[in-house]
Design an enzyme around this catalytic site. Structure first.
Site, PDB file in Angstrom:
ATOM      1  N   CYS A   1      24.858   6.164  10.435  1.00  0.00           N
ATOM      2  CA  CYS A   1      24.148   4.975  10.256  1.00  0.00           C
ATOM      3  C   CYS A   1      25.228   3.884  10.852  1.00  0.00           C
ATOM      4  O   CYS A   1      24.550   2.697  11.073  1.00  0.00           O
ATOM      5  CB  CYS A   1      23.977   4.616   8.681  1.00  0.00           C
ATOM      6  SG  CYS A   1      22.832   5.743   7.875  1.00  0.00           S
TER       7      CYS A   1
ATOM      8  N   THR B   1       0.769  -1.164  -0.095  1.00  0.00           N
ATOM      9  CA  THR B   1       0.067   0.022  -0.110  1.00  0.00           C
ATOM     10  C   THR B   1       0.927   1.146  -0.042  1.00  0.00           C
ATOM     11  O   THR B   1       1.862   1.272   0.879  1.00  0.00           O
ATOM     12  CB  THR B   1      -0.802   0.104   1.089  1.00  0.00           C
ATOM     13  OG1 THR B   1      -1.568  -1.135   1.139  1.00  0.00           O
ATOM     14  CG2 THR B   1      -1.979   1.206   1.431  1.00  0.00           C
TER      15      THR B   1
END
Lengths: 121, 389
Positions: free
Chosen positions: B331, B246
Site C-alpha cells: 500500500c 446499496t
C-alpha cells in the site's frame, strides 16, 4: 513505481568486471557518495591519449544508480575525453528518464567523471 | 491462468487472486440471469432474492469468525472498517474520555486515522513493539490512562508477519472497561479467528487477502456487551444504520465464500504454507548477510521478511523480473521513506531499505520457491560483486 525498460536493460547488463590495479599507469579512478550511507559509486577509466579505452565500476545503491553506472560504461567507452567532459547531469537524467527522486544518481556520475578528467588532463 | 512468462507471485500479503469457486458465486449475482437485485427493494422478488442471498452470506461469514450475523457490518474493505471502528468509537465515546491507544506497527489505514483524530483534539499514544515486532500486554497496560476509551492493534502485521498477543490484550481491555479494536485484515486464513472465545469489541476484515474480491470488507461490532460506533456517512439505513449505501451483493457473497473456504481449508493451507516456508526461509538465510526481520516463532509462516545486509532492496527488486515481491507494505511501497514498521522494530534506514517481504499463498508451488531462490541467489551475488564485497 513503474520502471522504464531502458533503465532495466542497463541494470540487467551491469556486471562487475575485474578491476585494474589502481597504480596501473593510465588508469584513473574517483568515487562519490559513502558506502555506509547506501549510495556509493567508484569509477575506473583506462585513458590513453585522448580516448577512454575502457571503463569499469563498483557501485552500491538503488537500481537507478547501478543502471547509471552501466549506462556510463556503454556511452563513454571508446569516446574522447572531450566527449566525457561535455556530459552533464541533464543528459544523464534525460537518457535514463530518471525520476526527480533519483536525480542524485546523475549528479554522482558527473562528479566522478569530472574528478577523473581532472586527473587525466 | 497466469502466463508462463509472468513472474512468480510471492506477494500474497499485498493481495491474493480470487478463488475460482468464489468468482463463480460472485458471477451469479451480477447479470440479468443471476441475482442482480437491490437488497433494499422490498416490493419485488428481485429485491427479496438479493436480501435472502445477503442474509445467507452474512450468516456464513459470521459463522466463519465465531460471531452472530447481527454483529457483521459489510464495508468496502478493511480500510473503511478500520475508519468506522476507530473514528466511530472515538466519536461515540468522546464524552467518556478522549485518549486513544494504538501501536507503531499498524498499517497506515489505522495510523492515519489516529493522526486525523489527534488533529481533532483526541490525545493519542503509540505503543512501541519490542525488537521482535511484538507489542507486550504490559506496554499496552502502561499506556492506559483514566481517559482511555479505545485500544486499537493489528493481529498479524502485514510487513513482518508477527502475531500480536490479542487474547491477552483483550483480557486487559475488558478488565479495564476499555473498547478494543483489532485490525484482522491479515489474520483471517492465517490464524484461528474465533470471536466467541476472545473478548474483542470491534474487528476489521478484508476479503482480498483471503482469495476474495477487492473492495469488500467487514467490521465485527460486538453485540454483548454492546460496542457502539457512529457511522462515517449518511444516506440510508443499511447495516443497522452504520453503513449507508446499496449493498454490493456480489462482493458480499464473494467475501463470505472466501471466508468459508479459508476456514474449511485452514489446516491444508497451513500445511502447504509451512512446507513452502521450510524451503524458502533456510534458502534465504543461507545467503551471505541475510537476516530475518521480526520474531522467528511468533509469526505466520506466510510471511518472510529479510534484510539483505549491505545491499539495496530496490535494486534487487528491479533486477529480479522473475519474481514479484514487495519492499515493505504494498500500500505504500512506492514511497521513498523506509518502512515505518521496520524502523519501529529498530532497523536503521539502511537496513530497512535492504529488506524485502516474501509472502506465500495457496497457489505457490515448491517449484516456484526453488526457481525464486535460484534467481535471488544469482542477484545477491551479482550485487555484492558490483559493490566490491
Amino acid at each position: 513505481m513503474m520502471y522504464n525498460e531502458q533503465l532495466l536493460g542497463y541494470l540487467q547488463k551491469a556486471v562487475a568486471k575485474p578491476l585494474w590495479s589502481e597504480d596501473k599507469a593510465q588508469v584513473f579512478s574517483a568515487e562519490a557518495g559513502i558506502k555506509d550511507s547506501g549510495a556509493w559509486l567508484k569509477l575506473y577509466c583506462h585513458i590513453e591519449g585522448n580516448t577512454i579505452l575502457d571503463l569499469r565500476y563498483r557501485v552500491l545503491g538503488s537500481g537507478y544508480l547501478i543502471a547509471t553506472a552501466e549506462w556510463a560504461n556503454a556511452v563513454l567507452t571508446g569516446k574522447s575525453v572531450a566527449a566525457a567532459q561535455s556530459l552533464n547531469a541533464s543528459c544523464v537524467i534525460e537518457a535514463l528518464n530518471l525520476p526527480p527522486t533519483r536525480v542524485y544518481c546523475a549528479q554522482m556520475l558527473v562528479d566522478v567523471i569530472t574528478k577523473i578528467i581532472r586527473q587525466a588532463i | 491462468m497466469a502466463n508462463v512468462f509472468d513472474p512468480i507471485y510471492l506477494d500474497y500479503m499485498a493481495t491474493t487472486p480470487v478463488d475460482e469457486k468464489v468468482a463463480e458465486e460472485m458471477m451469479r449475482c451480477l447479470t440479468l440471469k443471476g441475482n442482480f437485485g437491490n437488497a433494499s427493494s422490498a416490493t419485488h422478488v428481485y429485491g427479496w432474492r438479493a436480501q435472502n442471498t445477503i442474509s445467507k452470506a452474512r450468516e456464513l461469514l459470521a459463522y466463519s469468525i465465531g460471531a452472530t450475523p447481527r454483529e457483521v457490518v459489510f464495508t468496502s474493505g478493511a480500510t473503511e472498517a478500520n475508519n468506522l471502528a476507530i473514528q466511530g468509537a472515538a466519536r461515540f465515546y468522546a464524552k467518556k474520555g478522549r485518549h486513544l491507544i494504538t501501536t507503531t506497527l499498524e498499517h497506515k489505514a489505522v495510523l492515519d486515522v489516529f493522526y486525523a483524530l489527534e488533529k481533532e483534539g483526541f490525545k493519542i499514544t503509540l505503543v512501541r513493539p519490542n525488537s521482535e515486532g511484538i507489542v507486550s500486554v504490559e506496554a499496552v497496560a502502561a499506556a492506559i490512562t483514566p481517559e482511555t476509551i479505545l485500544v486499537s492493534t493489528l493481529w498479524v502485521n502485514n510487513e513482518i508477519g508477527t502475531i500480536q498477543p490479542i487474547a491477552d490484550i483483550a483480557a486487559l481491555t475488558r478488565e479495564r472497561g476499555i473498547l478494543l479494536h483489532v485490525d484482522a485484515a491479515q489474520a483471517m486464513g492465517k490464524v484461528a479467528v474465533d470471536l466467541s472465545q476472545i473478548p474483542v469489541d470491534l474487528m476489521s476484515f478484508s476479503a482480498h487477502k483471503v482469495y476474495g474480491p477487492k473492495g469488500s470488507g467487514a467490521l465485527f461490532v460486538r453485540n454483548n456487551p454492546r460496542a457502539r460506533v457512529m457511522p462515517l456517512f449518511y444516506g440510508g439505513a443499511q447495516e443497522q444504520g452504520l453503513r449507508a449505501g446499496t449493498l454490493a451483493t456480489h462482493q458480499i457473497v464473494g467475501m463470505a465464500a472466501a471466508f468459508q473456504r479459508a476456514k474449511a481449508e485452514a489446516k491444508a493451507d497451513l500445511k502447504h504454507i509451512k512446507a513452502l516456508n521450510a524451503l524458502l526461509l533456510p534458502g534465504l538465510l543461507a545467503l551471505e548477510g541475510v537476516t530475518l526481520n521480526g520474531s522467528t516463532d511468533q509469526r505466520v509462516p506466510h510471511n518472510i521478511n529479510v534484510c539483505f545486509q549491505g545491499l539495496n532492496a530496490e535494486a534487487l527488486l528491479m533486477s529480479l523480473p522473475e519474481i514479484a515481491v514487495s519492499a515493505g507494505s504494498a500500500c505504500h511501497s512506492a514511497e521513498e521513506e523506509p518502512s515505518h514498521v521496520l524502523k519501529a522494530i529498530g532497523l536503521s534506514d539502511l537496513q530497512a531499505r535492504a529488506s524485502l517481504r516474501f509472502s506465500l499463498g495457496r497457489y505457490t508451488t515448491i517449484d516456484d520457491i526453488q526457481r525464486a531462490l535460484k534467481a535471488i541467489s544469482r542477484e545477491v551475488q551479482r550485487e555484492r560483486d558490483l559493490a566490491g564485497k
